[in-house]
Write an enzyme that holds these catalytic residues in place. Structure first.
Site, PDB file in Angstrom:
ATOM      1  N   ASP A 187       0.830  -1.208   0.000  1.00 41.54           N
ATOM      2  CA  ASP A 187       0.000   0.000   0.000  1.00 41.54           C
ATOM      3  C   ASP A 187       0.866   1.261   0.000  1.00 41.54           C
ATOM      4  O   ASP A 187       1.857   1.338   0.737  1.00 41.54           O
ATOM      5  CB  ASP A 187      -0.860  -0.029   1.274  1.00 41.54           C
ATOM      6  CG  ASP A 187      -1.937   1.025   1.304  1.00 41.54           C
ATOM      7  OD1 ASP A 187      -2.806   1.008   0.432  1.00 41.54           O
ATOM      8  OD2 ASP A 187      -1.904   1.890   2.216  1.00 41.54           O
ATOM      9  N   GLU A 193       1.721  -0.621  -5.007  1.00 38.83           N
ATOM     10  CA  GLU A 193       0.715   0.399  -5.307  1.00 38.83           C
ATOM     11  C   GLU A 193       1.458   1.729  -5.249  1.00 38.83           C
ATOM     12  O   GLU A 193       1.685   2.271  -4.175  1.00 38.83           O
ATOM     13  CB  GLU A 193      -0.424   0.399  -4.282  1.00 38.83           C
ATOM     14  CG  GLU A 193      -1.535   1.335  -4.696  1.00 38.83           C
ATOM     15  CD  GLU A 193      -2.112   2.228  -3.605  1.00 38.83           C
ATOM     16  OE1 GLU A 193      -3.175   2.804  -3.825  1.00 38.83           O
ATOM     17  OE2 GLU A 193      -1.481   2.386  -2.531  1.00 38.83           O
TER      18      GLU A 193
HETATM   19  C1  NOJ Z   1      -4.447   2.944  -0.841  1.00 36.96           C
HETATM   20  C2  NOJ Z   1      -5.585   2.025  -0.546  1.00 36.96           C
HETATM   21  O1  NOJ Z   1      -5.891   1.296  -1.703  1.00 36.96           O
HETATM   22  C3  NOJ Z   1      -6.714   2.914  -0.081  1.00 36.96           C
HETATM   23  O2  NOJ Z   1      -7.939   2.225  -0.007  1.00 36.96           O
HETATM   24  C4  NOJ Z   1      -6.336   3.540   1.228  1.00 36.96           C
HETATM   25  O3  NOJ Z   1      -7.323   4.462   1.617  1.00 36.96           O
HETATM   26  C5  NOJ Z   1      -4.999   4.279   1.118  1.00 36.96           C
HETATM   27  N1  NOJ Z   1      -4.007   3.548   0.393  1.00 36.96           N
HETATM   28  C6  NOJ Z   1      -4.431   4.557   2.477  1.00 36.96           C
HETATM   29  O4  NOJ Z   1      -3.978   3.368   3.058  1.00 36.96           O
END
Ligand code: NOJ
Length: 538
Positions: free
Chosen positions: A207, A264
């Site tokens: 993440d 991500e």
């Molecule tokens: C990316 C995640 O996919 C999202 O859902 C989240 O709110 C943010 N990162 C913060 O962790």
């Protein structure tokens, strides 16, 4: 050479709270996931990525983790996780879990200890606490804004009521950012990786992978371009992130079984993204430029070519994705007047998508994606052609974006609505009691899984057939050769398969000497508007 499954895998994203609810409380759970593993095997995916199921106060639906090595009671317990991993492996499905290393929950014991220990303590080194500016520290340490809205800093108040230090949170105030300059933080995450690797998981989705390192001295943000607010600036994509991923890669490489990391990382361009994919860092990264592409043939040709070229230069495959739990589902994005233009959320006051046109384009986009070399992610429910719920009442919204933006951005609840499994059951079979943490739109009835599985012409069957043919023709490991197929057609050969997508163009004659393997809508000698066809030589 080992198989390196992550190079061409089809990975199905499960958003646990909305997938299947076995307990009946209206929230999906791990037992619910276990009950649907046969469904996923029959669909033909290779792996499952689960969004966070860890202990959490759920300020951001579980992306605020209070204990990285335990399961939130909402989802079950560690025994359920063990059972899920074992049952998935038995069916040949790999498991990827979500790692949330940029921030924890404010309920994490290290944050609570830091609050208790006070300014200047070693406990505070775990996070990014700073004194405020101004005569009395009344101004935040810099001008950064939080992704969900408001500023990135929250000021503490001491027990006696006097104002205290500020702490950094790039997201919600209940998600304090870890201090990655601090060795004990790095060790905590080494241990977390090992905990889940020992349990047998096959990989991690990382993440906010572009957020962990911050520019030295936490300088002010200069750019005011809000479109790039999540990509550039002193808090994003700093070179310091890479040594963290090299360290993690070394941990993964200690284990057998070809474990993998997917980033991500919302970065400015493929040249920056490829740095995360160097041979000693992550294995793959989501291609968000592809997800964000407008429905335009030229734009698709460019993004496919540029991202593949960048990744190839570091020996990494490209990882395609059209939908996830943070963006409007692609069926709904593509049903707008400017197809593909929305991103984060659509609500009552926004343009309402045309779901018929959106589904037609969505199916065409999916068939284009699944014919590309590399791996691809599917978001739960897209195999049913689900649209977003774009008319959710304001008072049921739960995404912190809605409140933190002062009700100016509806946020992401529309793509997180619980799945329909049975057309004629309460909550469309999501839970045995009919409970559902968000209401489902009526359109979910006819799209329910039991109306589509095994039904000729359904979106589920299209996905199943595409995954089977993709494997049979080795498309995920193939080579792409571009075709000049006209201004409005994205055309390429991948091995023995010819792929044509007509994007908003007039109908085109199909080439002679080829037969149709699969198409996203009926074709009869010609390729209609907004349709993809896979062909093989007659
Ligand atoms: C990316 C995640 O996919 C999202 O859902 C989240 O709110 C943010 N990162 C913060 O962790």
């Amino acid at each position: 050479m080992i198989h390196q499954w992550w190079r061409d895998a089809i990975i199905y994203q499960i958003y646990p709270r909305s997938f299947a609810d076995a307990s009946g409380d209206g929230y999906g759970d791990l037992k619910g996931v276990i009950s649907k593993l046969d469904y996923l095997r029959d669909l033909g995916v290779d792996a499952v990525w689960l969004s966070p199921f860890y202990t959490s106060p759920m300020a951001d639906a579980g992306y605020d983790v209070a204990d990285y090595c335990d399961i939130d009671p909402m989802f079950g317990n560690l025994a359920d996780a063990d059972e899920l991993i074992a049952e998935a492996h038995e069916r040949g499905l790999r498991i990827i879990v979500d790692l949330v290393p940029n921030h924890s929950s404010s309920e994490h014991r290290r944050f609570q200890a830091a609050l208790a220990a006070g300014p200047g303590s070693p406990e505070r080194e775990n996070y990014l606490f700073r004194d405020g500016l101004g005569d009395d520290g009344e101004l935040p340490p810099n001008n950064w804004t939080a992704v969900f809205g408001g500023r990135s800093w929250t000021r503490l108040t001491a027990a006696d009521g006097t104002p205290e230090q500020w702490y950094l949170h790039l997201f919600d105030p209940e998600q304090p950012d870890w201090n990655w300059e601090h060795e004990p933080v790095r060790e905590l995450f080494d241990d977390t990786l090992r905990f889940w690797l020992d349990k047998g998981v096959d990989g991690f989705r990382v993440d906010v992978a572009h957020g962990l390192a911050k520019a030295e001295g936490l300088p002010d943000q200069v750019s005011t371009d809000s479109d790039l607010g999540f990509q550039t600036g002193p808090q994003w994509d700093q070179d310091g992130v890479h040594e963290i991923y090299r360290r993690w890669r070394a941990v993964l490489d200690e284990y057998d079984g070809d474990r993998s990391l997917v980033a991500e990382a919302w970065v400015e361009d493929p040249e920056r993204l490829k740095l995360y994919l160097r041979p000693d860092e992550m294995h793959t990264a989501f291609n968000f430029e592809f997800l964000d592409c407008l429905w335009d043939a030229d734009a698709y040709r460019k993004v496919i070519a540029s991202t593949m070229a960048a990744n190839e230069s570091v020996g990494a495959p490209t990882t395609w994705v059209l939908s996830n739990h943070d963006v409007v589902r692609h069926v709904s994005r593509l049903g707008l007047t400017v197809p593909g233009s929305s991103h984060e959320g659509l609500g009552l006051r926004d343009e309402q998508p045309d779901n018929v046109i959106g589904l037609r384009r969505g199916r065409a986009a999916t068939l284009m994606m699944l014919a590309l070399p590399g791996s691809a992610y599917l978001y739960q429910g897209e195999e049913l052609g689900l649209p977003d719920h774009t008319t959710l009442p304001d008072d049921v919204r739960q995404d912190p974006t809605w409140t933190r933006s002062g009700h100016t951005r509806v946020g992401r609840d529309g793509c997180r609505v619980p799945l329909p499994w049975l057309a004629d059951a309460p909550a469309y079979g999501f839970s045995p009691t009919g409970e559902s943490w968000l209401p489902q739109p009526e359109s979910f009835g006819e799209l329910a899984a039991d109306r589509q599985v095994g039904v000729a012409g359904s979106t589920w069957t299209l996905y199943r057939d595409a995954l089977r043919l993709r494997r049979e023709f080795g498309l995920g490991r193939g080579e792409l050769t571009w075709l000049d197929a006209g201004e409005h057609v994205v055309g390429f050969d991948n091995g023995d398969v010819r792929v044509l997508t007509n994007v908003l163009g007039d109908p085109q004659p199909l080439p002679e000497g080829w037969t149709v393997l699969l198409s996203s809508a009926d074709v009869d000698g010609e390729l209609p508007t907004d349709v993809t066809v896979w062909l093989k030589r007659s």
